[in-house]
Design a protein around this motif. Structure first.
Motif, PDB file in Angstrom:
ATOM      1  N   ALA A   1     -46.258 -30.313  -1.171  1.00 14.01           N
ATOM      2  CA  ALA A   1     -46.102 -31.679  -1.667  1.00 14.01           C
ATOM      3  C   ALA A   1     -45.325 -31.664  -2.965  1.00 14.01           C
ATOM      4  CB  ALA A   1     -47.469 -32.331  -1.877  1.00 14.01           C
ATOM      5  N   GLU A   2     -44.778 -32.813  -3.333  1.00 14.61           N
ATOM      6  CA  GLU A   2     -44.123 -32.923  -4.627  1.00 14.61           C
ATOM      7  C   GLU A   2     -45.171 -32.922  -5.727  1.00 14.61           C
ATOM      8  OE1 GLU A   2     -41.525 -36.263  -4.813  1.00 14.61           O
ATOM      9  OE2 GLU A   2     -40.039 -35.377  -3.448  1.00 14.61           O
ATOM     10  N   VAL A   3     -44.769 -32.385  -6.874  1.00 13.44           N
ATOM     11  CA  VAL A   3     -45.691 -32.298  -8.010  1.00 13.44           C
ATOM     12  C   VAL A   3     -46.276 -33.663  -8.337  1.00 13.44           C
ATOM     13  CG1 VAL A   3     -45.823 -31.839 -10.487  1.00 13.44           C
ATOM     14  CG2 VAL A   3     -44.594 -30.251  -8.986  1.00 13.44           C
ATOM     15  N   GLY A   4     -45.439 -34.690  -8.285  1.00 10.53           N
ATOM     16  CA  GLY A   4     -45.891 -36.036  -8.643  1.00 10.53           C
ATOM     17  C   GLY A   4     -46.927 -36.611  -7.709  1.00 10.53           C
ATOM     18  N   GLU A   5     -47.015 -36.084  -6.469  1.00  5.02           N
ATOM     19  CA  GLU A   5     -48.033 -36.538  -5.529  1.00  5.02           C
ATOM     20  C   GLU A   5     -49.395 -35.943  -5.849  1.00  5.02           C
ATOM     21  OE1 GLU A   5     -46.518 -37.052  -1.201  1.00  5.02           O
ATOM     22  OE2 GLU A   5     -45.483 -35.279  -1.978  1.00  5.02           O
ATOM     23  N   LEU A   6     -49.399 -34.817  -6.569  1.00  2.00           N
ATOM     24  CA  LEU A   6     -50.635 -34.083  -6.785  1.00  2.00           C
ATOM     25  C   LEU A   6     -51.130 -34.129  -8.226  1.00  2.00           C
ATOM     26  CD1 LEU A   6     -49.715 -30.836  -4.818  1.00  2.00           C
ATOM     27  CD2 LEU A   6     -50.891 -32.862  -3.949  1.00  2.00           C
ATOM     28  N   LEU A   7     -50.215 -34.204  -9.175  1.00  2.00           N
ATOM     29  CA  LEU A   7     -50.582 -34.029 -10.578  1.00  2.00           C
ATOM     30  C   LEU A   7     -50.107 -35.191 -11.428  1.00  2.00           C
ATOM     31  CD1 LEU A   7     -49.394 -30.311 -10.958  1.00  2.00           C
ATOM     32  CD2 LEU A   7     -51.689 -31.111 -10.328  1.00  2.00           C
ATOM     33  N   THR A   8     -50.765 -35.343 -12.580  1.00  2.00           N
ATOM     34  CA  THR A   8     -50.342 -36.302 -13.597  1.00  2.00           C
ATOM     35  C   THR A   8     -50.113 -35.560 -14.904  1.00  2.00           C
ATOM     36  OG1 THR A   8     -51.601 -38.101 -12.589  1.00  2.00           O
ATOM     37  CG2 THR A   8     -50.934 -38.376 -14.894  1.00  2.00           C
ATOM     38  N   PHE A   9     -48.886 -35.619 -15.418  1.00  2.00           N
ATOM     39  CA  PHE A   9     -48.574 -35.033 -16.714  1.00  2.00           C
ATOM     40  C   PHE A   9     -48.945 -36.054 -17.787  1.00  2.00           C
ATOM     41  CE2 PHE A   9     -45.094 -31.678 -15.708  1.00  2.00           C
ATOM     42  CZ  PHE A   9     -45.795 -31.272 -14.578  1.00  2.00           C
ATOM     43  N   GLN A  10     -50.018 -35.788 -18.495  1.00  2.00           N
ATOM     44  CA  GLN A  10     -50.479 -36.729 -19.516  1.00  2.00           C
ATOM     45  C   GLN A  10     -49.886 -36.366 -20.880  1.00  2.00           C
ATOM     46  OE1 GLN A  10     -54.735 -37.945 -19.151  1.00  2.00           O
ATOM     47  NE2 GLN A  10     -54.885 -36.235 -17.688  1.00  2.00           N
ATOM     48  N   TYR A  11     -49.498 -37.401 -21.624  1.00  2.00           N
ATOM     49  CA  TYR A  11     -48.908 -37.176 -22.938  1.00  2.00           C
ATOM     50  C   TYR A  11     -49.959 -36.709 -23.938  1.00  2.00           C
ATOM     51  CZ  TYR A  11     -44.562 -39.499 -21.551  1.00  2.00           C
ATOM     52  OH  TYR A  11     -43.387 -39.827 -20.944  1.00  2.00           O
ATOM     53  N   GLY A  12     -49.580 -35.771 -24.779  1.00  2.00           N
ATOM     54  CA  GLY A  12     -50.442 -35.385 -25.882  1.00  2.00           C
ATOM     55  C   GLY A  12     -50.381 -36.421 -26.995  1.00  2.00           C
ATOM     56  N   LYS A  13     -51.183 -36.191 -28.049  1.00  2.00           N
ATOM     57  CA  LYS A  13     -51.232 -37.105 -29.184  1.00  2.00           C
ATOM     58  C   LYS A  13     -51.024 -36.312 -30.472  1.00  2.00           C
ATOM     59  CE  LYS A  13     -54.357 -40.468 -27.052  1.00  2.00           C
ATOM     60  NZ  LYS A  13     -55.635 -41.214 -27.173  1.00  2.00           N
ATOM     61  N   PRO A  14     -50.665 -37.020 -31.560  1.00  2.00           N
ATOM     62  CA  PRO A  14     -50.472 -36.316 -32.836  1.00  2.00           C
ATOM     63  C   PRO A  14     -51.708 -35.503 -33.209  1.00  2.00           C
ATOM     64  CG  PRO A  14     -49.672 -38.561 -32.993  1.00  2.00           C
ATOM     65  CD  PRO A  14     -50.381 -38.457 -31.670  1.00  2.00           C
ATOM     66  N   ARG A  15     -51.511 -34.524 -34.047  1.00  2.00           N
ATOM     67  CA  ARG A  15     -52.631 -33.675 -34.464  1.00  2.00           C
ATOM     68  C   ARG A  15     -53.756 -34.529 -35.046  1.00  2.00           C
ATOM     69  NH1 ARG A  15     -50.564 -28.113 -37.339  1.00  2.00           N
ATOM     70  NH2 ARG A  15     -49.141 -27.428 -35.699  1.00  2.00           N
ATOM     71  N   PRO A  16     -55.001 -34.223 -34.692  1.00  2.00           N
ATOM     72  CA  PRO A  16     -56.128 -34.998 -35.221  1.00  2.00           C
ATOM     73  C   PRO A  16     -56.303 -34.752 -36.720  1.00  2.00           C
ATOM     74  CG  PRO A  16     -56.916 -33.102 -33.997  1.00  2.00           C
ATOM     75  CD  PRO A  16     -55.434 -33.169 -33.758  1.00  2.00           C
ATOM     76  N   ALA A  17     -56.887 -35.734 -37.391  1.00  2.00           N
ATOM     77  CA  ALA A  17     -57.057 -35.631 -38.842  1.00  2.00           C
ATOM     78  C   ALA A  17     -57.962 -34.474 -39.234  1.00  2.00           C
ATOM     79  CB  ALA A  17     -57.618 -36.944 -39.396  1.00  2.00           C
ATOM     80  N   THR A  18     -58.869 -34.089 -38.343  1.00  3.30           N
ATOM     81  CA  THR A  18     -59.817 -33.019 -38.665  1.00  3.30           C
ATOM     82  C   THR A  18     -59.241 -31.639 -38.408  1.00  3.30           C
ATOM     83  OG1 THR A  18     -60.743 -33.167 -36.429  1.00  3.30           O
ATOM     84  CG2 THR A  18     -61.807 -34.476 -38.162  1.00  3.30           C
ATOM     85  N   GLU A  19     -57.970 -31.590 -37.922  1.00  4.59           N
ATOM     86  CA  GLU A  19     -57.368 -30.300 -37.557  1.00  4.59           C
ATOM     87  C   GLU A  19     -57.134 -29.456 -38.793  1.00  4.59           C
ATOM     88  OE1 GLU A  19     -54.189 -27.459 -36.938  1.00  4.59           O
ATOM     89  OE2 GLU A  19     -53.870 -29.345 -37.994  1.00  4.59           O
ATOM     90  N   GLY A  20     -57.384 -28.157 -38.662  1.00 10.21           N
ATOM     91  CA  GLY A  20     -57.138 -27.246 -39.778  1.00 10.21           C
ATOM     92  C   GLY A  20     -58.074 -26.058 -39.713  1.00 10.21           C
ATOM     93  N   ILE A  21     -57.881 -25.120 -40.600  1.00 11.23           N
ATOM     94  CA  ILE A  21     -58.723 -23.927 -40.638  1.00 11.23           C
ATOM     95  C   ILE A  21     -60.164 -24.320 -40.958  1.00 11.23           C
ATOM     96  CG2 ILE A  21     -59.120 -21.741 -41.823  1.00 11.23           C
ATOM     97  CD1 ILE A  21     -56.153 -21.570 -42.326  1.00 11.23           C
ATOM     98  N   GLY A  22     -61.066 -23.848 -40.135  1.00 14.92           N
ATOM     99  CA  GLY A  22     -62.477 -24.149 -40.345  1.00 14.92           C
ATOM    100  C   GLY A  22     -62.876 -25.539 -39.894  1.00 14.92           C
ATOM    101  N   ALA A  23     -61.919 -26.269 -39.260  1.00 14.53           N
ATOM    102  CA  ALA A  23     -62.217 -27.645 -38.873  1.00 14.53           C
ATOM    103  C   ALA A  23     -62.971 -27.728 -37.554  1.00 14.53           C
ATOM    104  CB  ALA A  23     -60.918 -28.457 -38.769  1.00 14.53           C
ATOM    105  N   GLY A  24     -63.058 -26.663 -36.800  1.00 18.38           N
ATOM    106  CA  GLY A  24     -63.745 -26.703 -35.521  1.00 18.38           C
ATOM    107  C   GLY A  24     -63.287 -25.574 -34.635  1.00 18.38           C
ATOM    108  N   GLU A  25     -63.731 -25.600 -33.367  1.00 15.73           N
ATOM    109  CA  GLU A  25     -63.415 -24.525 -32.433  1.00 15.73           C
ATOM    110  C   GLU A  25     -62.590 -24.993 -31.253  1.00 15.73           C
ATOM    111  OE1 GLU A  25     -67.085 -22.794 -31.287  1.00 15.73           O
ATOM    112  OE2 GLU A  25     -67.488 -21.906 -33.259  1.00 15.73           O
ATOM    113  N   ILE A  26     -62.204 -26.278 -31.222  1.00  9.45           N
ATOM    114  CA  ILE A  26     -61.382 -26.784 -30.124  1.00  9.45           C
ATOM    115  C   ILE A  26     -59.923 -26.410 -30.407  1.00  9.45           C
ATOM    116  CG2 ILE A  26     -60.634 -28.826 -28.855  1.00  9.45           C
ATOM    117  CD1 ILE A  26     -63.587 -28.218 -28.542  1.00  9.45           C
ATOM    118  N   PRO A  27     -59.258 -25.660 -29.508  1.00  7.75           N
ATOM    119  CA  PRO A  27     -57.865 -25.277 -29.763  1.00  7.75           C
ATOM    120  C   PRO A  27     -56.922 -26.470 -29.684  1.00  7.75           C
ATOM    121  CG  PRO A  27     -58.519 -24.588 -27.570  1.00  7.75           C
ATOM    122  CD  PRO A  27     -59.761 -25.096 -28.242  1.00  7.75           C
TER     123      PRO A  27
END
Length: 519
Positions: A71-97
């Protein structure tokens, strides 16, 4: 395809360029064509996939195994847009990559996707693929894809790799349009088979890792042996048999052009230090030939202000290299007339008299490409400092600096800035002068004397003072002949190397096509 078969193929084609990367891609191609593991007739495509495509369970493509769906990729998958870096992003800010277009760029406390996802570069590293097996945040330079239930995330990752999404990037800073990606087709086997394929790919990729490491170690050993042979050649006095032994050894060890470039430079280094043959006490002394040379220089100085009447004050003795006692040192301007066209660049036209620029003068070659021309009228007004002639030496002073070649054509041509013409007064053979100008000892001294950071250049006043070692003319001719002989060996080695690479490349193609056809 078994690991033993892959290893057998590798042994036959290991000398081909990019052999291991090509084998990695071959494994992926087998995987997405259903040729890597056996199919189980009891396994069927998932009902979710069949319902999604509104198709009965059958072979959608004739080249796919039973139970697989294309099948075509578009029939099976949705490419979702990312968002700007979260305000809490940074060293020691959490464990979510936090993922950028080509990997993790930080960590945060919140997730844009709670489910495992594939991250696809949208801007910058367009088409780059990364997989995250847990919650993640994707920035606005990438897409993220959450696989549907009928697609194992690591199989989807392999399938997407075969689509070469990076080649879909457009623009100066390539960007990936998901519309373009949606048109590509991917195969979907039954879910249990997907897991078997991933396991088999992991096994074979681990084998490729070992093959690559073994190949790298083999190349390191070769490099060490080549280096030792080159070092031994560089230390030779005048033992031709020993030199021939090391040249034969190098012909077996040499697998890369870099080896040959090092060998050519060692040959030049030996030549300008008088170590390619024994000195002949019956040769005319250098003192007498330099006396005649100086007389010609003095006569030229009286009629032409370009010639230097007074001998050059040489640079410090510690900058010179060791030469036989029968040789003499002279400043470059003591041996040659400088014909220098530095300054404003003349106007160019599409046809006319050829203009030789620094781009045309290469190592021992004056190339006709790139082509630039002057009108005959410009040529007559421009070339007022002298006309290059057969047997002169052209030398580049900048961009690039230090290339030299003998003029071997009778065609009249103009000289651009950054190219100096040397005309010998007779004490030095033009071809021997080129060997010395291109040799590592002279190039090292040239680089030390030059100025500039991004594009180094040598001023004429300093260039004139650079030391040139002068052997008897008869010895110069013998050295030139010996260098030509050894360079011919290097040329044959290079041709042999290219032939071997070409044959290995063809064999690799044949082996892979045959294996793919019978798999």
């Amino acid at each position: 395809m078994s690991s033993a078969q892959l290893l057998a193929h590798f042994d036959r084609v290991a000398e081909a360029p990019d052999a291991v990367p090509r084998l990695r891609r071959f494994i992926l191609d087998l995987a997405v064509r259903g040729k890597l593991v056996e199919q189980d007739p009891e396994e069927e495509a998932s009902s979710e996939l069949v319902d999604l495509l509104h198709r009965p369970l059958r072979r959608i493509n004739s080249d796919l195994p039973f139970g697989w769906v294309g099948a075509e990729v578009g029939e099976l998958l949705t490419f979702q847009y990312g968002k700007p870096r979260p305000a809490t992003e940074g060293i020691g800010a959490g464990e979510i990559p936090v993922f950028g277009s080509n990997g993790v760029v930080g960590f945060c406390r919140e997730a844009l996707s709670q489910k495992p996802a594939i991250i696809i570069g949208r801007k910058g590293s367009a088409g780059a693929l990364n997989v995250c097996d847990g919650p993640s945040w994707t920035t606005d330079v990438a897409y993220f894809v959450v696989p549907p239930v009928f697609l194992a995330i690591h199989f989807l990752f392999l399938a997407l790799k075969t689509l070469d999404l990076d080649k879909l990037g457009k623009g100066v800073k390539p960007g990936l349009s998901r519309v373009d990606a949606y048109r590509r087709r991917i195969p979907v086997p039954p879910l249990p088979e997907q897991h078997r394929i991933v396991a088999k790919v992991d096994e074979l990729m681990a084998l490729c890792d070992r093959l690559e490491a073994a190949q790298a170690e083999r190349e390191r050993r070769r490099d060490r042996l080549v280096e030792a042979s080159l070092r031994r050649l560089n230390q030779l006095a005048a033992d031709r048999q020993d030199a021939d032994f090391h040249l034969r050894r190098l012909s077996v060890l040499t697998t890369r052009r870099e080896h040959l470039e090092d060998l050519r430079q060692v040959i030049l280094s030996l030549a300008v230090r008088g170590r390619l043959g024994a000195q002949d006490p019956d040769d005319e002394s250098v003192v007498s030939q330099l006396r005649v040379n100086d007389e010609k220089r003095g006569a030229k100085a009286k009629e032409d202000r370009r010639a230097d009447e007074e001998p050059q004050k040489l640079l410090a003795a510690e900058d010179r290299w060791k030469v036989p006692p029968s040789w003499e040192w002279r400043g470059l301007a003591d041996l040659v007339l400088f014909i220098d066209y530095r300054g404003q660049t003349p106007a160019k036209v599409s046809r006319g008299v050829r203009l030789i620029t620094a781009k045309n003068v290469r190592k021992n070659v004056i190339a006709v490409s790139p082509e630039e021309f002057l009108t005959e009228a410009t040529y007559d007004t421009w070339m007022t400092r002298g006309f290059p002639q057969l047997g002169d030496v052209l030398f580049t002073t900048e961009a690039p600096m230090g290339n030299a070649a003998v003029v071997r054509s009778t065609e009249h041509f103009a000289l651009a800035q950054r190219v100096i013409c040397f005309r010998t007064y007779g004490a030095v053979d033009p071809q021997f002068l080129v060997l010395q100008l291109l040799s590592e000892p002279f190039q090292r001294l040239l680089d030390k004397t030059a100025t500039g950071l991004t594009a180094k250049g040598i001023k004429a006043a300093k260039l004139k003072r650079l030391p040139v070692a002068v052997p008897p003319l008869a010895e110069q001719h013998l050295i030139v002949a010996k260098v030509d002989e050894l360079m011919a060996i290097c040329d044959r080695l290079e041709a042999q190397l290219e032939t071997t690479r070409t044959e290995s490349r063809r064999l690799l193609e044949a082996v892979l096509h045959k294996a793919l056809a019978v798999a």
